[in-house]
Design a protein around this motif. Structure first.
Motif, mmCIF file in Angstrom:
data_model
loop_
_atom_site.group_PDB
_atom_site.id
_atom_site.type_symbol
_atom_site.label_atom_id
_atom_site.label_comp_id
_atom_site.label_asym_id
_atom_site.label_seq_id
_atom_site.Cartn_x
_atom_site.Cartn_y
_atom_site.Cartn_z
ATOM 1 N N VAL A 103 2.704 -3.260 25.457
ATOM 2 C CA VAL A 103 3.627 -3.381 24.336
ATOM 3 C C VAL A 103 2.844 -3.247 23.031
ATOM 4 N N ILE A 104 3.296 -2.348 22.183
ATOM 5 C CA ILE A 104 2.595 -2.030 20.955
ATOM 6 C C ILE A 104 3.506 -2.313 19.757
ATOM 7 N N SER A 105 2.950 -2.959 18.733
ATOM 8 C CA SER A 105 3.710 -3.152 17.498
ATOM 9 C C SER A 105 3.175 -2.170 16.459
ATOM 10 N N PRO A 106 4.034 -1.402 15.829
ATOM 11 C CA PRO A 106 3.554 -0.460 14.811
ATOM 12 C C PRO A 106 2.772 -1.162 13.699
ATOM 13 N N ILE A 107 1.812 -0.446 13.107
ATOM 14 C CA ILE A 107 1.068 -0.984 11.960
ATOM 15 C C ILE A 107 1.699 -0.514 10.651
ATOM 16 N N GLY A 108 2.678 0.377 10.746
ATOM 17 C CA GLY A 108 3.309 0.903 9.541
ATOM 18 C C GLY A 108 4.204 2.072 9.915
ATOM 19 N N TYR A 109 4.571 2.863 8.905
ATOM 20 C CA TYR A 109 5.472 3.982 9.189
ATOM 21 C C TYR A 109 5.214 5.130 8.217
ATOM 22 N N VAL A 149 2.828 4.130 5.098
ATOM 23 C CA VAL A 149 2.999 2.805 4.505
ATOM 24 C C VAL A 149 2.571 1.777 5.550
ATOM 25 N N ILE A 150 1.482 1.078 5.242
ATOM 26 C CA ILE A 150 0.921 0.098 6.185
ATOM 27 C C ILE A 150 1.598 -1.257 5.937
ATOM 28 N N ASN A 151 1.859 -1.991 7.025
ATOM 29 C CA ASN A 151 2.477 -3.317 6.887
ATOM 30 C C ASN A 151 1.663 -4.180 5.915
ATOM 31 N N ASP A 152 2.363 -4.924 5.075
ATOM 32 C CA ASP A 152 1.698 -5.728 4.046
ATOM 33 C C ASP A 152 0.639 -6.681 4.606
ATOM 34 N N LEU A 184 -1.417 -6.202 6.841
ATOM 35 C CA LEU A 184 -2.607 -5.496 7.348
ATOM 36 C C LEU A 184 -3.387 -4.798 6.229
ATOM 37 N N ILE A 185 -3.013 -5.061 4.996
ATOM 38 C CA ILE A 185 -3.551 -4.293 3.869
ATOM 39 C C ILE A 185 -5.088 -4.369 3.786
ATOM 40 N N GLU A 194 -3.277 3.764 -2.352
ATOM 41 C CA GLU A 194 -2.790 2.870 -3.407
ATOM 42 C C GLU A 194 -2.102 1.700 -2.740
ATOM 43 N N GLY A 195 -2.675 0.517 -2.893
ATOM 44 C CA GLY A 195 -2.089 -0.665 -2.238
ATOM 45 C C GLY A 195 -2.026 -0.446 -0.742
ATOM 46 N N ASN A 196 -0.828 -0.530 -0.180
ATOM 47 C CA ASN A 196 -0.680 -0.378 1.271
ATOM 48 C C ASN A 196 -0.262 1.038 1.675
ATOM 49 N N THR A 197 -0.412 1.998 0.733
ATOM 50 C CA THR A 197 0.106 3.345 1.005
ATOM 51 C C THR A 197 -1.006 4.388 0.987
#
Lengths: 156, 156
Positions: free
Chosen positions: A8-14, A34-37, A39-40, A107-110
Motif C-alpha cells: 500500500v502506497i500513499s502519494p507524496i504529492g500530485y 505539488v509535494i504534500n506540505d 514532506l516539504i 518554490e515552497g512545495n512546488t
C-alpha cells in the motif's frame, strides 16, 4: 522467501498541468509537482540537480487493462507484438510511470519540471535525483526500438 | 484535482540472491528476478535490451523510518544534511527502489541480472527497458555528489 503480499502506497504529492490528451507526451511541456506540505523538508538540496526521475501512478489505466500482457509498441501494427515488460507502454500490471524530467525551479512545495508525461491530478509516488548509475553507456537495443528512434530523430 | 487516495500494488515477482547485508551494493553482484508464472508472456522480446530498470519495494525499511525527511548521503557526517528527495537513500516516504541493471539472461520466468541492489525475497513492482529518454546528457549535479563520485572512481 518471496514476499508477495499487497503493498500500500500513499502519494507524496500530485501533478499539475494544463496539458490534456496527447499533449502530455510533448517533451517540452512544463508541469508542476505539488509535494504534500508535511514532506516539504524532504526537498532540501534538490535544486543541486538538473534532472530528477519522477515515479507516478497512472490511475487512468483501468484494472482490466492491467492484465494485457502483449502490445505493439506505440500501438503500431507494423511493430512486433511484444511483452509489456519489453516496452514502456502504460498498459502494465502495475501502471507506475517513470520519467526523467528537467528540474527548472523549486518554490515552497512546488517543483516546476519539463518533460513530465503525466496527466493533471496524477499521484506522485517518489522523486529521485538522476545519478550516473542510471545511465547505460552503449546500451543494446532491439531493431524495432532503433527504427522508432530513427523516426523520432527525423521529425525533430 | 489531486488523487491522494492510497494505491495498492501487487508484486509481479521477487528477487533471488545469495548476497546478504552490504554485499547487495556490489554492482558486480548477479541476482535473479523470478516473475509470476501468469505474467511470463509479458517478458517476450525483453532480451533485445541489454539494460532494464527494476522497480522494487524495500520492505526492510520499517514504517517509522519512512517519515525521516533528511539524511546525510550514505550516512556520512562530512556530507551536508539533505532532504531525502535530493538523495537516493532507501529512507523515503515510499521505499520504492529504482535500479538500472544489466540483463544477462532470460530463462522461462527468470531474469538473470547484474547490479541489482535488492535483498533476497524483495518484491518486484515493474521491469522497464532502458530508453534513450532515461539518460540526461550533461546533467547538473551538486558538489557533494561530485565528491562522492570522485571517491568512487578512485576506489575502482
Amino acid at each position: 522467501m518471496p514476499s508477495l503480499e499487497k503493498i500500500v502506497i500513499s502519494p507524496i504529492g500530485y501533478v499539475k498541468t494544463k496539458a490534456i490528451g496527447d499533449e502530455v507526451k510533448d517533451k517540452s511541456i512544463i508541469s508542476q509537482i505539488v509535494i504534500n506540505d508535511n514532506l516539504i523538508e524532504a526537498l532540501d538540496g534538490i535544486t543541486g540537480f538538473s534532472h530528477v526521475f519522477v515515479l507516478f501512478w497512472m490511475a487512468q489505466i483501468p484494472k482490466d487493462k492491467r492484465m494485457i500482457l502483449k502490445v505493439h509498441p506505440r500501438g503500431r501494427m507494423d511493430m512486433p507484438l511484444l511483452g509489456v515488460f519489453a516496452t514502456r507502454t502504460n498498459l502494465r500490471p502495475n501502471p507506475i510511470g517513470l520519467t526523467l524530467v528537467e528540474l527548472l525551479k523549486v518554490e515552497g512545495n512546488t517543483l516546476t519540471v519539463r518533460g513530465l508525461d503525466a496527466f493533471d491530478g496524477t499521484a506522485v509516488l517518489d522523486v529521485k535525483p538522476f545519478d550516473s548509475w542510471d545511465a547505460a553507456k552503449n546500451a543494446g537495443l532491439p531493431a524495432w526500438w532503433k527504427k522508432l528512434e530513427q523516426e523520432k530523430e527525423q521529425k525533430l
